[in-house]
Design an enzyme around this catalytic site. Sequence first.
Site, PDB file in Angstrom:
ATOM      1  N   TYR A  88       0.831  -1.202   0.000  1.00  0.00           N
ATOM      2  CA  TYR A  88       0.000   0.000   0.000  1.00  0.00           C
ATOM      3  C   TYR A  88       0.870   1.258   0.000  1.00  0.00           C
ATOM      4  O   TYR A  88       0.634   2.197  -0.769  1.00  0.00           O
ATOM      5  CB  TYR A  88      -0.920  -0.013   1.229  1.00  0.00           C
ATOM      6  N   LYS A 132       1.160   4.330  -2.891  1.00  0.00           N
ATOM      7  CA  LYS A 132       0.896   5.734  -2.588  1.00  0.00           C
ATOM      8  C   LYS A 132       2.124   6.614  -2.847  1.00  0.00           C
ATOM      9  O   LYS A 132       1.990   7.786  -3.202  1.00  0.00           O
ATOM     10  CB  LYS A 132       0.396   5.893  -1.149  1.00  0.00           C
TER      11      LYS A 132
END
Length: 257
Positions: free
Chosen positions: A152, A156
Amino acid sequence: MAKVAVVTGSGGGLGKGIAQRLAKDGFHIVLNDINQELLDSTLKEFKAEGIQVEGVVGDVSKREDQFQLVSQAAEAFGQLDVFVNNAGLEVVGPFLDIEENQLNKAFSVNVNGVVFGTQAAAEQFIKQKTKGKVINACSIAGHESYEMLAVYSATKHAVRSFTHSSAKELAKHNIRVNAYCPGVADTSMWTRIDEEMIKYNPEMKKGDAFKEFSSGILLGRPQEPEDVANLVSFLASDDADYITGQAIITDGGIVFS
């Protein structure tokens, strides 16, 4: 003529909160989600509130879906002014357990979706010969890399990078590209993160991960959708016309950049 905003992943959660705020600001809204049932429910709710709204089902990881979304928005309301790349998904687990399909799915939604959405919106803005704004969902995980959230965090960081590079290339077309970076919010996404953390740490109980991540927030409370929506509202407004290429943290005081 009212401005028009598209918000991906707006069937619920932060995306819904952002769409509600932009509607309050006077925008006509195009909701977008991969979940037809969730989208229909939110669409019905918005219409009952008197909001000028359309709903488009789509998968942001598919380039053709993103371009079709922009096409339908322009067809419904005559133009596009703001495109919010909000849709995303989380991946929780130890670094050594990362699998190929996890990487591919996370990057296809969180990163490819942002690229395709930005491309589709930019082409429409250029076609209209108007200024435009693209606003991307980054995260505090785009500024820091967290254990158990390696995939994740990587996605990002990529969103943050694409925000910078696309802002540099699209400025000549009068297009601004920025990103909002939320922290720890009490949403279904964090419920799932909490549940996944428990699987890898038997000593943890339900809610422990959320408490741990939110305990260090200087302002003393978890994030609400409105906190993020307020920033997006500003970035979508004319008051933010001199801001581009920024990934702005809105986390109550966790990460400092």
